[in-house]
Motif scaffolding. Structure first.
Motif, PDB file in Angstrom:
ATOM      1  N   GLN A  64     -20.750 -17.953   4.496  1.00  9.34           N
ATOM      2  CA  GLN A  64     -21.148 -17.021   3.482  1.00  9.34           C
ATOM      3  C   GLN A  64     -22.271 -17.483   2.595  1.00  9.34           C
ATOM      4  N   VAL A  76     -13.976 -12.218   3.848  1.00 12.19           N
ATOM      5  CA  VAL A  76     -14.345 -13.203   4.826  1.00 12.19           C
ATOM      6  C   VAL A  76     -13.742 -14.509   4.718  1.00 12.19           C
ATOM      7  N   ASP A 122     -15.810 -16.752   0.210  1.00  9.08           N
ATOM      8  CA  ASP A 122     -16.544 -16.339  -1.024  1.00  9.08           C
ATOM      9  C   ASP A 122     -16.118 -17.249  -2.200  1.00  9.08           C
ATOM     10  N   LEU A 151     -22.555 -10.423   7.988  1.00  7.38           N
ATOM     11  CA  LEU A 151     -22.182 -10.280   6.393  1.00  7.38           C
ATOM     12  C   LEU A 151     -23.210  -9.753   5.703  1.00  7.38           C
TER      13      LEU A 151
END
Lengths: 458, 587
Positions: A119, B83, B92, B269
């Protein structure tokens, strides 16, 4: 003080087995002193209540069961990092090799690193101009990419890597740039070549070098690339530098890993390499990349020599599955005297699509490269056909393609070792070649670019 | 809680003693920092545990906490757009807490506990409900209405039902059955290794439209079917998977990045929030759930990630959605099995893989299917599964490929020769197959065009013929072929280059509707047939090949899609005209 154990019961290959231990952790750093008083380092590979299996980095030569003593240091192997690290040369275990002082540690980093949170990753999309047409034009490298060179013994991968390190730049930008070079099991001559080349071009003062040469303990090689990458992570994500990491030669690394695995009597995977080779390689290759909101980057060029030029060999195969493409060298081109002997067809850069095009390189880049690929592939096919049937049997189109392939190798791929071509020069050479082919055959190029570029003569 | 004691640590495997009472596949917490693991073997009082995090620094003597519960996932609102890592920890949240690098022993709830959801009840107090019935819904994203279902085995009468904004842990309804009261919250917990229940399985017969011409027209996958994409590195497995995740007409996409590259996950993403769903125009992220366990993340969690994804996918299928799960790559999952098996010193099967590899793979794919869901409304749901396989050296005799081919119905064979020629998607049209082509036929001929399957058959025949002719041409030269045969070569080349070749990065070419696919193929076949007829009338092959309309045919794929695709239709008529002219010129 750490407890000292004299309870070594078994020494096999690079492994030492110690018994009657207390409070030892997996992955812990170990110090072993030999009967001669010399100190070595190692790490714990397997630990149970009774015994620990220790892998010795510097090898087990000279160790004995009776007098060797072992201390468990707690914590895993680390590298001292500070700004002063740039410009220095270290051995494969991270000790200075250039006669300079030890690095005064501002921070110590675990050499195994930690995985980047997916991320947090930023997608690499900044085009790096290496000045080599067959890379820039066909398999463009971007910042934060891991792109290995698949070579074979006797091929000039060292010269190509040095040329990339020398010429790489991002268009229109001047930024802090560093090279981290790690040698795993290569010869003194090869390593010397790199260092001299860095010295000649003034790159040495912005480089960090880790050397584990062919005559040095193979097990040390397990640590060398991790030291180099830990250093690169510090430069990129703490000091905001753009770091190019070049590591040669992963074949020797994998062989060292196999040696340890064999000594532990593990069940071997393909060709005797351990089943976890993929995971092990990935834990290093994946350390390349970019992080959101961080200016720095790690671009990673591992080099490996494929045994018998076989790309299905486990080392090359697993590498290809992890890295974002590969630059494949060809013995055939090398024999023809073409430098760099980059075989464009099996080479690939997976990240090129986001790094090229309008505003990055040139609007027609993607189409031109697809078309060049297709034409060159047809040309090579025609060449094979001509070998079997004779040139007379070729159709007119086949003949054109065959000639295209010849010229492509001579003019596009072939270039000087110190020749740095700009990307628009590279694309122009591409267009010069494409003009050999009738316009209707150029199906991979959008009509608007054909109109704009096809009819311009030099 | 009961505690055991570690007696051995070797990479991702930990052995603990004093574990009597622990059950297989129970979740445990290891060491002082509480790493998450799962019991995979029991021997007397010892438990063999695979650990989902890096075990550096863990040693004998440290405690192992036995939770007594299986490794499970949380199913409820908040899943979409998330995610997760392999054991459903939201990446996250981890990033917020721990920074850019992943640390160990973090405990974060999979679903957001603080967010309030607007719950709209469907049932009234006193109403009788059975397992799977909808109690109400929550608009999770503009694309997805998240249904709150009666948990399995809880038939009874609603005695309490709430409405309005609430947290997921609040009780939304109470169901009374046989004098017992069950509280239903907005989320349920389900073991990842247990299939979610359904009423009945059915045969898949509606195509999953992916917009990829070679897949939809030649080797279609049905909604609820299974497919595999094996291929050597660089042949474009991941691009195919990404294209499917972007364009396939499933309502929910679960993408499992299992032991693959971090940058690929980053790509998804960053691009998914920007890309629009072709049918609704909303960002694709609003229908996507990602499980990302990249190759440098702990190997055991890679093993779990596939099941985590599958359980989430089944949950949405149960709501009556059409769900597609992509797993990239199942080989990495198999390698994780192998690594753990090796550390446990099990007797290896082929290539060092454990003997139970084939049965694990079969179990996994069998969780796909078109089903009648639990619930009195007998709604249909479908779960399609597409697995990428990465055989070493592209060798299809690899045990993972072979075990997969035994169970899947669609085989998309990636070919690195095609990839080297930059023919993408590099799916070999001779080796690939789809066993759904027969059952989908009715749908095509009824919904798209009555001669769809006929035209498809003709195209396949041409390609088959081409490979035969090429063989001959290689031996005796193209010149010795008849004009008819040479036209076959040209037309199949046109099928290959103008139809099968598709550029994933071109804005128009990246997606083609089923209708346009049909029109394109029909145009190419029509040109071929018109050519054959003209040859019979004595027209020269060279004159046919010189026709300018061929260039137009090659540009068909770049034409913008609109309504009935008049531009492509026009080509069809133009072909008639140019051939008429040719004949007239000849006189």
């Amino acid at each position: 003080m750490h407890k000292e154990y004299l309870t070594v019961t078994n020494i096999v290959g690079p492994l030492v087995i110690v018994e009657k231990i207390v409070d030892v952790k997996y992955g812990e750093l170990v110090e072993i002193s030999s009967p001669g008083g010399q100190l070595r380092r190692g790490t714990v590979l397997d630990v149970s209540t009774e015994r620990a299996v220790v892998q010795v980095f510097e090898g087990t030569t000279g160790l004995d069961i009776d007098k060797s003593s072992i201390r468990f240091l707690g914590g895993s192997q680390t590298l001292a990092v500070s700004k002063e690290i740039v410009g220095r040369i270290f051995d494969g275990s991270g000790n200075p090799k250039d006669g300079g002082p030890k690095i005064i540690a501002k921070k110590r980093r675990d050499i195994n690193g930690r995985p980047i949170n997916p991320q947090a990753r930023d997608y690499p999309s900044e085009f790096i101009q290496t000045g080599i047409s067959s890379i820039d034009g066909m398999n463009s490298l971007v910042r934060g990419q891991k792109l290995p060179i698949f070579s074979g013994s006797g091929l000039p991968h060292a010269r190509i890597a040095a040329q990339i390190a020398r010429q790489s730049k991002v268009l229109g930008k001047k930024e802090k740039f560093a090279v981290v070079f790690g040698a795993m099991g290569i010869t003194f001559e090869e390593a010397y070549f790199f260092i001299e080349d860095f010295r000649d071009t003034g790159a040495l003062e912005r480089s960090v070098i880790f050397l584990n040469l062919a005559n040095e303990p193979p097990i040390e090689r397990i640590a060398t690339p991790r030291l180099a990458l830990t250093c690169a992570e510090f430069l990129a994500f703490d000091l905001d530098m753009h770091v190019l990491v070049v590591l040669v030669d992963y074949t020797f690394y994998a062989e060292a890993l196999r040696e340890i695995s064999a000594a532990r009597k593990e069940i071997p995977g393909r060709r005797g390499y351990p089943g976890y080779l993929y995971t092990d390689l990935a834990s290093m290759y994946e350390r390349a990349g970019r992080i959101k909101e961080k200016p720095g980057s790690i671009t990673y060029i591992p080099i490996l020599t494929m045994p018998e030029d076989d790309k299905t060999h486990p080392i090359a195969d697993l590498t290809g599955y992890i890295t974002e493409g590969q630059i494949m060298l060809s013995r055939e081109l090398h024999r023809k005297g073409i430098y760099p002997p980059i075989d464009v067809l099996p080479s690939l850069s997976r990240l090129k699509d986001k790094g090229i095009g309008e505003g990055k390189t040139r609007e027609d880049h993607a189409d031109v490269l697809n078309q060049l690929f297709a034409c060159y592939a047809s040309g090579k096919e025609a060449r094979e056909l001509a070998l079997i049937l004779g040139e007379a049997a070729l159709s007119d189109m086949d003949k054109i393609y065959m000639e295209f392939a010849e010229k492509y190798e001579d003019e596009f791929v072939c270039q000087g070792e110190h020749e740095s071509r700009s990307i628009s020069d590279t694309l122009d050479i591409g267009w010069d070649l494409l003009r050999m082919v009738p316009k209707g055959e150029l199906k991979r190029i959008r009509p608007e670019f054909l109109d704009k570029y096809y009819f311009i003569e030099k | 809680m009961k505690k055991g004691k570690i007696i051995r640590t070797a990479g991702p495997l930990v052995v603990a003693s004093d574990c009597l009472g622990a059950k297989m596949y129970d979740m445990v917490k290891i060491g002082d920092i509480g790493l998450i693991g799962e019991i995979i073997e029991l021997k007397e009082d010892r438990a063999f545990i695979q650990v989902y995090e890096d075990t550096t620094g863990i040693g004998p003597g440290e405690p192992v906490e036995l939770t007594g519960k299986p490794l499970s996932v949380e199913l409820g609102p908040g899943l979409i757009s998330s995610v997760f890592d392999g054991i459903q920890r939201p990446l996250d949240v981890i990033k917020e807490k721990e920074g850019n690098f992943i640390t160990r022993g973090i405990e974060v709830p999979p679903l957001n506990r603080e967010k309030k959801w607007d719950f709209k009840p469907f049932v009234k107090k006193g109403q009788k409900v059975e397992e799977g019935d909808f109690l109400g819904e929550i608009e999770e994203t503009p694309l997805i209405k998240h249904k709150i279902m009666v948990p399995s085995g809880k038939n009874g009468t609603v005695i309490k039902i709430k409405k309005g904004k609430m947290l997921i842990e609040e009780v939304a309804a109470v169901i009374k059955s046989e004098e017992k009261e069950h509280e239903v919250r907005l989320f349920q917990v389900w073991s990842i290794r247990k299939n979610r229940l359904v009423k009945k399985r059915e045969m898949p017969e509606i195509p999953l439209v992916t917009g990829q011409r070679v897949l939809d027209t030649l080797f279609p996958l049905a909604k609820g079917g299974t497919a595999c994409v094996p291929g050597p590195f660089g042949s474009g497995k991941t691009v195919v998977q990404h294209q499917l995740a972007k364009w396939s007409d499933a309502q929910i996409i679960v993408f499992v990045a299992c032991g693959e590259r971090g940058n690929e996950v980053a790509d998804l993403l960053l691009s998914f929030p920007e890309l629009k769903d072709p049918s609704t125009g909303r960002p694709l992220m609003e229908r996507t759930i990602m499980i990302a366990n990249t190759s440098n993340m702990p190997v055991a969690a890679r093993e779990a990630s596939i099941y985590t994804g599958m359980t989430i996918a089944e949950y949405f299928r149960d709501m009556g959605y059409s769900v597609a799960l992509m797993a990239d790559s199942t080989s990495r999952w198999a390698e994780a099995l192998r690594e753990i098996s090796g550390r446990m010193e099990e007797m290896p099967g082929e290539e060092g893989y454990p003997a139970y590899l084939a049965s694990r793979i079969a179990e996994f794919y069998e969780r796909a299917g078109k089903v009648i869901c639990l619930g009195s409304d007998k709604r249909e749901g479908a779960l399609s599964v597409i697995g990428a396989v990465s055989p070493p050296g592209g060798d299809l005799s690899d045990p993972v490929v072979q075990s997969t081919l035994k169970v899947v119905k669609v085989f998309w064979a990636l070919d690195d020769k095609l990839a080297n020629m930059r023919h993408f998607p590099a799916i070999n049209w001779l080796n690939s197959y789809s066993l759904y082509a027969e059952s989908i036929k009715d749908y095509w001929d009824k919904e798209i065009a009555e001669d769809f399957s006929e035209i498809r058959q003709e195209a396949m025949k041409l390609l088959e013929k081409e490979s035969e002719l090429q063989e001959i041409a290689r031996l005796v030269g193209v010149e010795s072929l008849s004009d008819q045969d040479r036209l076959v070569l040209e037309s199949s080349k046109s099928i290959r280059e103008d139809f099968l070749h598709q550029n994933a990065f071109h804005p128009q070419d990246t997606y083609t509707s089923l209708r346009k696919q049909y029109l394109m193929m029909r145009t190419i076949i029509h040109f071929h047939n018109s050519g054959l007829k003209a040859l019979k009338e004595g027209i020269n092959l060279e004159d046919i090949l010189k026709l300018e309309i061929r260039e137009k045919i090659s540009k068909m794929k770049f034409l913008e899609e609109k309504g009935d695709d008049p531009d492509v239709l026009e080509l069809f008529i133009e072909i008639n005209n140019v051939f008429k002219e040719l004949l007239e010129k000849k006189g």
